[in-house]
Design an enzyme around this catalytic site. Structure first.
Site, PDB file in Angstrom:
ATOM      1  N   SER A 120      23.610  30.795  81.439  1.00 47.97           N
ATOM      2  CA  SER A 120      24.752  31.643  80.985  1.00 47.97           C
ATOM      3  C   SER A 120      24.570  31.738  79.569  1.00 47.97           C
ATOM      4  CB  SER A 120      25.838  31.142  81.427  1.00 47.97           C
ATOM      5  OG  SER A 120      26.004  29.598  81.148  1.00 47.97           O
ATOM      6  N   HIS A 141      21.595  36.473  85.018  1.00 50.01           N
ATOM      7  CA  HIS A 141      22.842  35.976  85.069  1.00 50.01           C
ATOM      8  C   HIS A 141      24.002  36.536  85.783  1.00 50.01           C
ATOM      9  CE1 HIS A 141      26.626  34.604  82.443  1.00 50.01           C
ATOM     10  NE2 HIS A 141      26.414  34.113  83.488  1.00 50.01           N
ATOM     11  N   GLU A 153      23.801  40.302  84.669  1.00 44.03           N
ATOM     12  CA  GLU A 153      23.288  40.593  83.302  1.00 44.03           C
ATOM     13  C   GLU A 153      21.823  40.376  83.157  1.00 44.03           C
ATOM     14  OE1 GLU A 153      25.628  39.429  79.120  1.00 44.03           O
ATOM     15  OE2 GLU A 153      25.384  37.789  80.432  1.00 44.03           O
ATOM     16  N   ASN A 191      29.149  35.978  77.898  1.00 40.77           N
ATOM     17  CA  ASN A 191      29.818  34.665  77.281  1.00 40.77           C
ATOM     18  C   ASN A 191      30.179  34.775  75.870  1.00 40.77           C
ATOM     19  OD1 ASN A 191      30.304  33.062  79.543  1.00 40.77           O
ATOM     20  ND2 ASN A 191      28.191  32.817  79.953  1.00 40.77           N
TER      21      ASN A 191
END
Length: 297
Positions: A120, A141, A153, A191
């Site tokens: 992540s 991800h 992702e 993130n």
């Protein structure tokens, strides 16, 4: 490339979700973990999630059995990655562990095997640097819970080839996911944006601006978020949030990414959220919190 055989490393929350998703769409999945107990727990989770889908008439009993039949478990990496087209690493978010795994994968996988990480936040370029195939290393991800959440992702490392990127983008679509390509910078996109928001919510609690319920209610009712930021942090895992914030802070050197002292203390005390039974909410006793922890199931 004809993608049919997929190895998934790690039978935890993300790993079993990724294995479930590939298996449900007809791929042969080789699920790998160092512990047979972890593998059994992971397959049990997959079975329960499939049972829930059957009860909601989303799949048939035959679909459930076919999905389970597509999964084989292994406790050794060398045996588990044999004859695979793609390996998806979903181990603990620890850079040393991931680098060691990819070094070994590079040695034991065939030269045309694509190596992907579900990290992540950890640099794909850094992971790829310990292999002799940086062009075939990429980030996938997935979001939690994997069988339900649509986004993947797709992170291109510095040397990831166009061919590999296109292959993984198309593969994600075969899983009925929506792949979004991003470049390899700390936190990627999801993130890099999400974690500072969660951190700011924790700072607001830490500084006494408002309580847990009040902070989450403002964001749910005022910003139309399906889950408040403190609830979401509990769901992700406070240790994971802290790890990602540290990657952002180290990567950018900007104090705005510095983890809130309250988050650091909670992780140190073992209050990690849903998985430990207590975080910003008490999941061992509060019926309301138990409902929060299962609302995406």
């Amino acid at each position: 490339m004809n993608m049919k055989n997929i190895a998934v490393i790690g039978a935890g929350t993300m790993g079993n979700g990724i294995a479930h998703t590939f298996a449900q769409f007809g791929f042969n999945v080789q699920l790998i973990d160092i512990s047979q107990e972890s593998l059994d727990k992971g397959v049990n989770t997959i079975t329960k999630n499939l049972d829930r889908m059957v009860s909601k008439d989303k799949i048939s009993e035959a679909d459930k059995q076919a999905t389970l039949n597509n999964i084989t478990t292994y406790t050794t990496l060398k045996e588990g990655v044999q004859n695979t087209n793609l390996v998806v690493e979903a181990a603990t978010e620890n850079i040393d562990l991931k680098l060691n795994i990819f070094k070994e994968l590079d040695q034991i996988c065939t030269e045309d095997t694509i190596l992907a990480s579900n990290t992540s936040s950890i640099s794909i370029t850094k992971i790829a640097s310990v292999t002799n195939r940086p062009d075939k290393v990429i980030g996938m991800h997935f979001m939690n819970p994997v069988p339900i959440m649509k986004l993947v992702e797709i992170i291109r490392g510095y040397s990831t080839s166009n061919e590999v990127t296109n292959t993984i983008m198309e593969l994600s679509k075969r899983l009925k996911k929506v792949p979004v390509e991003v470049n390899d910078y700390p936190g990627f996109i999801a993130n890099r944006i999400l974690m500072p928001m969660l951190n700011e919510a924790i700072y607001s609690l830490y500084e006494g601006v408002a309580g847990v319920y009040e902070i989450d209610t403002v964001m749910k009712l005022g910003m139309a978020h399906p889950m408040g930021p403190l609830q979401l942090a509990d769901f992700i895992g406070l240790d994971i949030c802290l790890s990602i914030l540290n990657v952002l802070h180290d990567g950018f050197g900007n104090p705005k990414y510095a983890p809130c002292p309250l988050l650091v203390n909670m992780v140190t005390a073992g209050k990690l959220g849903v998985k430990s039974g207590e975080g910003f909410y008490d999941y061992s006793e509060s019926k309301k919190a138990e409902k929060v922890s299962t609302q995406f199931s």
